[in-house]
Design an enzyme around this catalytic site. Structure first.
Site, PDB file in Angstrom:
ATOM      1  N   GLY A 248     -13.976  -6.269  10.861  1.00  8.47           N
ATOM      2  CA  GLY A 248     -13.663  -5.495   9.656  1.00  8.47           C
ATOM      3  C   GLY A 248     -14.458  -5.863   8.415  1.00  8.47           C
TER       4      GLY A 248
ATOM      5  N   LYS B 196       0.819  -1.222   0.000  1.00  6.73           N
ATOM      6  CA  LYS B 196       0.000   0.000   0.000  1.00  6.73           C
ATOM      7  C   LYS B 196       0.850   1.269   0.000  1.00  6.73           C
ATOM      8  CE  LYS B 196      -4.083  -2.041   2.029  1.00  6.73           C
ATOM      9  NZ  LYS B 196      -5.114  -2.017   3.036  1.00  6.73           N
TER      10      LYS B 196
ATOM     11  N   THR C 113       6.700  -1.376  16.974  1.00  2.83           N
ATOM     12  CA  THR C 113       7.846  -0.566  16.546  1.00  2.83           C
ATOM     13  C   THR C 113       7.486   0.900  16.787  1.00  2.83           C
ATOM     14  OG1 THR C 113       8.120  -2.206  14.822  1.00  2.83           O
ATOM     15  CG2 THR C 113       9.413  -0.185  14.599  1.00  2.83           C
TER      16      THR C 113
HETATM   17  P1  NAP Z   1       0.933  -3.449   7.683  1.00  2.00           P
HETATM   18  O1  NAP Z   1       1.088  -2.132   7.050  1.00  2.00           O
HETATM   19  O2  NAP Z   1       1.879  -4.536   7.346  1.00  2.00           O
HETATM   20  O3  NAP Z   1       0.979  -3.245   9.284  1.00  2.00           O
HETATM   21  C1  NAP Z   1       0.951  -4.353  10.141  1.00  2.00           C
HETATM   22  C2  NAP Z   1       0.806  -3.864  11.589  1.00  2.00           C
HETATM   23  O4  NAP Z   1       0.699  -5.024  12.422  1.00  2.00           O
HETATM   24  C3  NAP Z   1       2.022  -3.098  12.099  1.00  2.00           C
HETATM   25  O5  NAP Z   1       1.616  -2.133  13.037  1.00  2.00           O
HETATM   26  C4  NAP Z   1       2.844  -4.198  12.791  1.00  2.00           C
HETATM   27  O6  NAP Z   1       3.702  -3.730  13.809  1.00  2.00           O
HETATM   28  C5  NAP Z   1       1.722  -4.972  13.426  1.00  2.00           C
HETATM   29  N1  NAP Z   1       2.140  -6.311  13.767  1.00  2.00           N
HETATM   30  C6  NAP Z   1       2.386  -7.333  12.916  1.00  2.00           C
HETATM   31  N2  NAP Z   1       2.764  -8.422  13.610  1.00  2.00           N
HETATM   32  C7  NAP Z   1       2.762  -8.069  14.917  1.00  2.00           C
HETATM   33  C8  NAP Z   1       3.040  -8.753  16.124  1.00  2.00           C
HETATM   34  N3  NAP Z   1       3.389 -10.030  16.125  1.00  2.00           N
HETATM   35  N4  NAP Z   1       2.924  -8.086  17.296  1.00  2.00           N
HETATM   36  C9  NAP Z   1       2.546  -6.799  17.300  1.00  2.00           C
HETATM   37  N5  NAP Z   1       2.265  -6.083  16.204  1.00  2.00           N
HETATM   38  C10 NAP Z   1       2.368  -6.716  15.018  1.00  2.00           C
HETATM   39  O7  NAP Z   1      -0.545  -4.032   7.429  1.00  2.00           O
HETATM   40  P2  NAP Z   1      -1.901  -3.206   7.193  1.00  2.00           P
HETATM   41  O8  NAP Z   1      -2.122  -2.982   5.752  1.00  2.00           O
HETATM   42  O9  NAP Z   1      -1.905  -2.061   8.105  1.00  2.00           O
HETATM   43  O10 NAP Z   1      -2.999  -4.296   7.630  1.00  2.00           O
HETATM   44  C11 NAP Z   1      -3.119  -4.666   8.999  1.00  2.00           C
HETATM   45  C12 NAP Z   1      -4.368  -5.525   9.212  1.00  2.00           C
HETATM   46  O11 NAP Z   1      -5.546  -4.799   8.887  1.00  2.00           O
HETATM   47  C13 NAP Z   1      -4.387  -6.783   8.353  1.00  2.00           C
HETATM   48  O12 NAP Z   1      -4.823  -7.854   9.150  1.00  2.00           O
HETATM   49  C14 NAP Z   1      -5.422  -6.474   7.272  1.00  2.00           C
HETATM   50  O13 NAP Z   1      -6.089  -7.620   6.833  1.00  2.00           O
HETATM   51  C15 NAP Z   1      -6.373  -5.556   8.032  1.00  2.00           C
HETATM   52  N6  NAP Z   1      -7.072  -4.658   7.093  1.00  2.00           N
HETATM   53  C16 NAP Z   1      -8.436  -4.781   6.992  1.00  2.00           C
HETATM   54  C17 NAP Z   1      -9.130  -3.960   6.139  1.00  2.00           C
HETATM   55  C18 NAP Z   1     -10.620  -4.107   6.026  1.00  2.00           C
HETATM   56  O14 NAP Z   1     -11.212  -3.616   5.047  1.00  2.00           O
HETATM   57  N7  NAP Z   1     -11.270  -4.733   6.975  1.00  2.00           N
HETATM   58  C19 NAP Z   1      -8.459  -3.003   5.356  1.00  2.00           C
HETATM   59  C20 NAP Z   1      -7.079  -2.883   5.501  1.00  2.00           C
HETATM   60  C21 NAP Z   1      -6.405  -3.718   6.378  1.00  2.00           C
HETATM   61  P3  NAP Z   1       5.231  -3.318  13.445  1.00  2.00           P
HETATM   62  O15 NAP Z   1       5.140  -1.937  12.851  1.00  2.00           O
HETATM   63  O16 NAP Z   1       5.912  -3.357  14.750  1.00  2.00           O
HETATM   64  O17 NAP Z   1       5.739  -4.330  12.488  1.00  2.00           O
END
Ligand code: NAP
Length: 502
Positions: free
Chosen positions: A482, A300, A389
């Site tokens: 979501g 993204k 982070t």
């Molecule tokens: P992203 O940019 O990769 O961000 C991932 C986030 O999760 C970061 O804050 C990361 O922390 C954290 N994280 C990952 N593993 C972790 C762990 N083991 N412990 C603590 N924090 C952890 O992903 P994104 O695009 O924001 O998406 C995140 C989630 O939202 C996904 O599950 C996605 O499916 C969902 N989502 C849903 C919709 C919807 O329409 N419902 C839309 C968009 C996204 P760090 O920064 O420390 O790595």
């Protein structure tokens, strides 16, 4: 107009009975089957000759060697005997014979080939490269096709999307003879779903519970192919859209978009494109006339940095993340429909019209958190961003004038100050079993005890109720997952893709 590619179910049972059972299960979704003799137990191999009469569906006879990705290791002499057993005593009723036999390019046994042709069994002349891609596809097809009766087949393992693109482009150019072109593995999925568009006359599918060693082929099951991707409706005029991401293991978007295309009788299909690089994916889209893409993890933000977008919408610029890109006559344009999707779904859930005087915890600081923080700012809320982070939390907090804190039990006091609304945006809990007990690994705020007054919104939609949401509900909180957000952002995408009101 080119005819629709046929769907062939690979039969990987250990017995003929198991294979017949698979046919029964999928008969409404397939046109033919491929009997993979190399998967049969030795004593079952004695009875392959009777298979077409039992199967009552056009059947390909295949005995795949180990070096070509199959299981047969008993040498070419034994393989020749098995082929002969399958093709011998041909019946006058051609339905009782194998319709096709798959013979590799280096397997040259003229008497078998003659026998096959004499009784109307078509030869699929196949070339497999399970380690590396092939460059000059058209030339290779021409060299494989020794006689006009044979259907040349190329299947190879692509190293990147460029390899898949080459195969698709060159295969689409061949219009004067039947051929089969397949890029193997998850990268190659577009070549299977778009078989008709690339003039490949057969696409191979496998049962949902196929053996694990089959997974590397990247085949999908026939029900998903025909129901989710409307395979039988795809033709050369079908407009293609898709979703780019990695590893792209779970996504509900193809179901959503394809169902909507179908309902409205639109000649469009939406496919998953697993990719490792944003720029390469846009090149793939250009080469294959793909008109729009959803963008998901982890691209993204990368898609903006990659420089492939000529324009971005205002919201996309503000949140520095695009979840939709669209090909326009002025080049690729980036949009962010997550923000609107979140706002709509959140306001509906909470009953609020704005977030004045609300203290909000945003858990996570990735792309989705950024979109939520932007939305919270727009709704005049006051938030604290919590993230593993810290630097990422700081970056988002600074953009919108919010506070930030590390995501751990030491900062419980901060979370307790920002708990009117908790918006969970990390991927923690995604894909875990429904009803699993909350723990450190599946609940990002396992250390926080819900009081019961919090409104808790989790962006995750799979499982329906994450362990965190289940805990919040038990404590009396109102909760929301979501799935509505996904639908609302999908509706905006649909309108961008098709130019039509949803
Ligand atoms: P992203 O940019 O990769 O961000 C991932 C986030 O999760 C970061 O804050 C990361 O922390 C954290 N994280 C990952 N593993 C972790 C762990 N083991 N412990 C603590 N924090 C952890 O992903 P994104 O695009 O924001 O998406 C995140 C989630 O939202 C996904 O599950 C996605 O499916 C969902 N989502 C849903 C919709 C919807 O329409 N419902 C839309 C968009 C996204 P760090 O920064 O420390 O790595």
């Amino acid at each position: 107009m080119a005819s629709t590619a046929k769907i062939a179910l690979c039969l990987t049972g250990r017995t003929i009975e198991e294979d017949l059972e698979l046919i029964k299960q999928y008969k409404d979704y397939i046109d033919m089957v491929e009997l993979r003799v190399d998967y049969l137990d030795d004593d079952e191999k004695l009875f392959i000759r009777k298979f077409p009469s039992l199967a009552k569906i056009p059947t390909i006879l295949t005995i795949r060697r180990h070096c070509d990705g199959g299981k047969f290791c008993d040498g070419e002499a034994n393989r020749t005997t098995l082929f002969a057993r399958g093709l011998a005593y041909a019946d006058q009723d051609s339905r009782k014979n194998f319709t096709y036999v798959d013979i590799e390019t280096d397997f040259d046994v003229p008497c078998l080939q003659d026998a096959a042709l004499a009784f109307g069994t078509k030869i699929i002349r196949s070339f497999h490269s399970i380690e590396s891609p092939i460059d000059e596809i058209e030339k290779k097809f021409r060299s494989i096709r020794k006689t006009g009766f044979e259907i040349p087949k190329i299947a190879f393992k692509p190293k990147n999307l460029q390899d898949v693109s080459n195969l698709m482009k060159e295969s689409a150019r061949i219009k004067d003879y039947e051929h089969i072109a397949i890029a193997l593995g998850p990268l190659g999925l577009p070549s299977r779903i778009l078989a008709t568009k690339i003039n490949s006359c057969i696409t191979y599918v496998s049962a949902k519970n196929s053996p694990e060693d089959f997974a590397f082929l990247g085949q999908i099951d026939p029900i998903t192919l025909t129901q989710t991707y409307n395979f039988r409706q795809i033709n050369e005029d079908t407009s293609v859209f898709g979703i780019m991401g990695y590893p792209l293991k779970f996504t509900n978007s193809p179901k959503f978009h394809n169902e909507n295309f179908k309902k409205r009788k639109m000649n469009c299909v939406y496919i998953p494109i697993r990719c490792e690089n944003a720029e390469e994916t846009v090149q793939f889209a250009d080469a294959n006339n793909i008109k729009g893409l959803s963008v998901t993890l982890p691209f993204k933000k990368d898609i903006l940095k990659s420089g492939v977008l000529n324009f971005i919408s205002e919201t996309t610029g503000e949140v520095q993340a695009a979840n939709t890109i669209l090909k326009t006559c002025e080049g690729w344009k980036g949009f962010n429909t997550d923000v609107n999707g979140f706002i709509k779904s959140f306001l509906e859930f909470s009953g609020y019209r704005n977030l004045f005087f609300k203290k909000i915890a945003i858990i996570g600081a990735g792309g989705a958190a950024n979109a939520c923080a932007y939305a919270v700012k727009k709704l005049r809320g006051n938030a604290c961003i919590f993230n593993r982070t810290l630097s990422k939390a700081r970056e988002i907090a600074n953009l919108y004038g919010f506070r930030y804190a590390p995501l751990n039990a030491d900062y419980l006091y901060a979370l307790e100050k920002y708990n009117d609304i908790i918006i969970q945006t990390t991927s923690v809990g995604f894909g875990c079993e429904q009803d699993s007990e909350s723990n450190k690994k599946n609940d990002p705020i396992f250390f926080y005890e819900f009081k019961g007054f919090e409104k808790v919104f989790d962006l995750i939609y799979l499982p329906e109720k994450t362990p965190m949401l289940a805990r919040a509900e038990k404590a009396g909180c109102s909760i929301c997952n979501g799935s509505n957000m996904l639908e609302y952002q999908g509706i905006d995408q649909f309108e961008l893709f098709t130019g039509e009101k949803y």
